[in-house]
Design a protein around this motif. Structure first.
Motif, PDB file in Angstrom:
ATOM      1  N   ASP A 224      -6.199  -0.789  11.529  1.00  0.00           N
ATOM      2  CA  ASP A 224      -4.921  -1.251  10.992  1.00  0.00           C
ATOM      3  C   ASP A 224      -4.754  -0.799   9.543  1.00  0.00           C
ATOM      4  O   ASP A 224      -5.713  -0.824   8.761  1.00  0.00           O
ATOM      5  CB  ASP A 224      -4.870  -2.779  11.067  1.00  0.00           C
ATOM      6  CG  ASP A 224      -3.449  -3.315  10.905  1.00  0.00           C
ATOM      7  OD1 ASP A 224      -2.890  -3.163   9.799  1.00  0.00           O
ATOM      8  OD2 ASP A 224      -2.908  -3.880  11.882  1.00  0.00           O
TER       9      ASP A 224
ATOM     10  N   GLU B   4      -3.638  -2.326   7.321  1.00  0.00           N
ATOM     11  CA  GLU B   4      -3.969  -3.474   6.474  1.00  0.00           C
ATOM     12  C   GLU B   4      -5.219  -3.211   5.642  1.00  0.00           C
ATOM     13  O   GLU B   4      -5.296  -3.613   4.477  1.00  0.00           O
ATOM     14  CB  GLU B   4      -4.190  -4.705   7.358  1.00  0.00           C
ATOM     15  CG  GLU B   4      -4.752  -5.923   6.658  1.00  0.00           C
ATOM     16  CD  GLU B   4      -3.741  -6.581   5.743  1.00  0.00           C
ATOM     17  OE1 GLU B   4      -4.145  -7.415   4.922  1.00  0.00           O
ATOM     18  OE2 GLU B   4      -2.539  -6.250   5.839  1.00  0.00           O
ATOM     19  N   TYR B   5      -6.207  -2.514   6.202  1.00  0.00           N
ATOM     20  CA  TYR B   5      -7.445  -2.229   5.466  1.00  0.00           C
ATOM     21  C   TYR B   5      -7.168  -1.338   4.252  1.00  0.00           C
ATOM     22  O   TYR B   5      -7.725  -1.541   3.182  1.00  0.00           O
ATOM     23  CB  TYR B   5      -8.458  -1.557   6.379  1.00  0.00           C
ATOM     24  CG  TYR B   5      -8.965  -2.446   7.498  1.00  0.00           C
ATOM     25  CD1 TYR B   5      -9.729  -3.575   7.220  1.00  0.00           C
ATOM     26  CD2 TYR B   5      -8.687  -2.148   8.825  1.00  0.00           C
ATOM     27  CE1 TYR B   5     -10.197  -4.382   8.240  1.00  0.00           C
ATOM     28  CE2 TYR B   5      -9.146  -2.952   9.850  1.00  0.00           C
ATOM     29  CZ  TYR B   5      -9.898  -4.072   9.567  1.00  0.00           C
ATOM     30  OH  TYR B   5     -10.354  -4.873  10.584  1.00  0.00           O
TER      31      TYR B   5
ATOM     32  N   ARG C 243      -4.256  -1.062   2.770  1.00  0.00           N
ATOM     33  CA  ARG C 243      -3.410  -1.845   1.867  1.00  0.00           C
ATOM     34  C   ARG C 243      -4.270  -2.751   0.985  1.00  0.00           C
ATOM     35  O   ARG C 243      -4.013  -2.891  -0.212  1.00  0.00           O
ATOM     36  CB  ARG C 243      -2.417  -2.668   2.701  1.00  0.00           C
ATOM     37  CG  ARG C 243      -1.384  -3.393   1.912  1.00  0.00           C
ATOM     38  CD  ARG C 243      -0.131  -3.687   2.720  1.00  0.00           C
ATOM     39  NE  ARG C 243      -0.375  -4.147   4.075  1.00  0.00           N
ATOM     40  CZ  ARG C 243       0.586  -4.271   4.991  1.00  0.00           C
ATOM     41  NH1 ARG C 243       1.837  -3.975   4.701  1.00  0.00           N
ATOM     42  NH2 ARG C 243       0.313  -4.689   6.208  1.00  0.00           N
ATOM     43  N   GLU C 244      -5.295  -3.340   1.565  1.00  0.00           N
ATOM     44  CA  GLU C 244      -6.179  -4.230   0.803  1.00  0.00           C
ATOM     45  C   GLU C 244      -6.853  -3.511  -0.359  1.00  0.00           C
ATOM     46  O   GLU C 244      -6.915  -4.039  -1.472  1.00  0.00           O
ATOM     47  CB  GLU C 244      -7.250  -4.814   1.726  1.00  0.00           C
ATOM     48  CG  GLU C 244      -6.750  -5.883   2.680  1.00  0.00           C
ATOM     49  CD  GLU C 244      -7.838  -6.327   3.640  1.00  0.00           C
ATOM     50  OE1 GLU C 244      -8.929  -5.701   3.644  1.00  0.00           O
ATOM     51  OE2 GLU C 244      -7.602  -7.297   4.379  1.00  0.00           O
TER      52      GLU C 244
ATOM     53  N   ARG D 161       4.745  -5.098   1.592  1.00  0.00           N
ATOM     54  CA  ARG D 161       4.149  -6.437   1.583  1.00  0.00           C
ATOM     55  C   ARG D 161       4.492  -7.197   0.302  1.00  0.00           C
ATOM     56  O   ARG D 161       4.648  -8.415   0.321  1.00  0.00           O
ATOM     57  CB  ARG D 161       2.638  -6.365   1.777  1.00  0.00           C
ATOM     58  CG  ARG D 161       2.028  -7.743   1.869  1.00  0.00           C
ATOM     59  CD  ARG D 161       0.782  -7.782   2.679  1.00  0.00           C
ATOM     60  NE  ARG D 161      -0.382  -7.226   1.991  1.00  0.00           N
ATOM     61  CZ  ARG D 161      -1.628  -7.368   2.452  1.00  0.00           C
ATOM     62  NH1 ARG D 161      -1.849  -8.002   3.597  1.00  0.00           N
ATOM     63  NH2 ARG D 161      -2.641  -6.839   1.800  1.00  0.00           N
TER      64      ARG D 161
ATOM     65  N   SER E  67      -4.327   4.693  12.119  1.00  0.00           N
ATOM     66  CA  SER E  67      -3.651   3.733  11.239  1.00  0.00           C
ATOM     67  C   SER E  67      -2.155   4.018  11.168  1.00  0.00           C
ATOM     68  O   SER E  67      -1.318   3.101  11.237  1.00  0.00           O
ATOM     69  CB  SER E  67      -4.240   3.805   9.825  1.00  0.00           C
ATOM     70  OG  SER E  67      -5.602   3.458   9.806  1.00  0.00           O
TER      71      SER E  67
END
Length: 284
Positions: free
Chosen positions: A67, A69-70, A72-73, A104, A191
Motif C-alpha cells: 500500500d 500508505e507505507y 506516505r508514512e 491526506r 503501490s
C-alpha cells in the motif's frame, strides 16, 4: 538519517531559505536532485530523501502488502523532521507519493510540484482505456520477464519512459543500481496500481500545485499528468520542451526554474501557472 523502529529513512539537507523537500523516483536516491539543486545556488533549504528500498531507506513493503500508505508514512516523517510548512516536489513515483501526502493532509505544505507521476488510476477512473492499457501492458511484460530470469528486465520500464535505448545509454553504475533495485521497483508498481485516484479525490487538493511533464514523454504518461492538472483545482501545468521522463537529469535548469517560480508565487499566495501554461516552452 531518521531512525524509526521499522527502519532507517534517508534524510539530508543543504542550503538556506524556504524549505523544499525533494522526493526522487524509483531506482534513485536523493542524489538525483543534485543537478536541479546546483542551479538554485543555495536559494532554498533543500531536504532530500529516498523512497522505500532505495538508498538507506529500509523497505517496509512486501508483495501483496505494498500500500502507498507505507511511502506516505516515511515522507511525512521527513517533512516533520524538516520542521514547519514545506514546498513538496516529487518526480515520477516520488511525485505520486507526494500527491498521496497532499491528499491526506497530515503535514503542513505550502505548495506541491508533481513531475510525471505514474498516475495510472486516474486514467482508469476517467475511461482512458488505451492509455491505461499501455501502462498495464508494459508493467505486466516487465514483471513477467523479471520473474522469468531476465536480469535486466527493468530496461523495459526505463525505455517505456525515456524512449528506446534510454537504459543502454545510461552509465554502467546507474544501470547496475536499477537492476539491483528491481524488486523495490516492482513493489512501486504494485503501490501505484493500488492507489485509487478520482476527479473527486483530486478536487480536495487545495494547496498551490504545479504538474510538469516532458514534451517527448510517452503519451500515456503525458495524459495521466494532464488529467492530474485538470482535476486539481487551479493547478498550473507546464511542458518542458525536448524533455522526456528523466527531465531532472536531462533538463535540470528548466525544471529548477519552473519550481523556483512556483515556490516564489506560492509564497505570495498565488497559483504558479494558470491553465494557459500547458504549452510553456520551458526549455528556452
Amino acid at each position: 538519517m531518521i531512525y524509526e523502529t521499522r527502519g532507517l529513512i534517508d534524510y539530508q539537507e543543504a542550503g538556506k531559505g524556504p524549505t523544499v523537500v525533494l522526493v526522487p523516483g524509483s531506482c534513485s536516491t536523493g542524489a538525483a536532485w543534485r543537478p536541479v539543486m546546483g542551479h538554485w545556488q543555495d536559494q532554498f533549504r533543500c531536504v532530500t530523501t529516498s523512497l522505500l528500498g532505495y538508498g538507506d531507506t529500509a523497505e517496509r513493503r512486501a508483495s501483496g502488502d505494498a500500500d502507498i500508505e507505507y511511502e506516505r508514512e516515511i515522507l511525512e516523517a521527513v517533512i516533520r523532521r524538516a520542521g514547519g510548512p514545506v514546498h513538496l516536489v516529487g518526480h515520477s513515483f516520488g511525485g505520486l507519493t507526494a500527491l498521496a501526502v497532499a491528499l491526506r493532509g497530515r503535514v503542513p505544505l505550502l505548495s506541491l510540484t508533481i513531475a510525471e507521476a505514474p498516475a495510472m488510476e486516474i486514467l482508469r477512473d476517467t475511461g482512458e482505456k488505451q492509455h491505461y492499457d499501455a501502462f498495464r501492458k508494459m508493467s505486466g511484460a516487465y514483471s513477467a520477464a523479471f520473474r522469468g530470469g531476465e536480469t535486466d528486465a527493468i530496461a523495459r520500464m526505463v525505455d517505456f519512459y525515456g524512449g528506446a535505448g534510454t537504459f543502454a545509454a545510461w552509465p554502467q553504475r546507474v544501470r547496475d543500481y536499477a537492476v539491483e533495485t528491481t524488486q523495490a521497483n516492482l513493489l512501486d508498481w504494485e503501490s501505484a496500481y493500488g492507489f485509487r485516484l478520482t476527479p473527486a479525490s483530486l478536487a480536495t487538493v487545495k494547496i498551490p500545485t504545479l504538474v510538469v511533464w516532458g514534451e517527448t514523454s510517452h503519451p500515456a504518461v503525458r495524459r495521466a499528468n494532464d488529467l492530474l492538472s485538470r482535476c486539481i483545482p487551479h493547478a498550473g501545468r507546464a511542458t518542458i520542451e525536448g524533455a522526456a521522463h528523466f527531465m531532472i537529469a536531462t533538463h535540470p535548469k528548466q525544471f529548477a526554474d519552473l519550481v523556483a517560480h512556483h515556490v516564489g508565487q506560492s509564497s505570495l499566495g498565488q497559483s504558479s501557472l494558470g491553465q494557459s501554461g500547458l504549452a510553456l516552452a520551458a526549455a528556452r
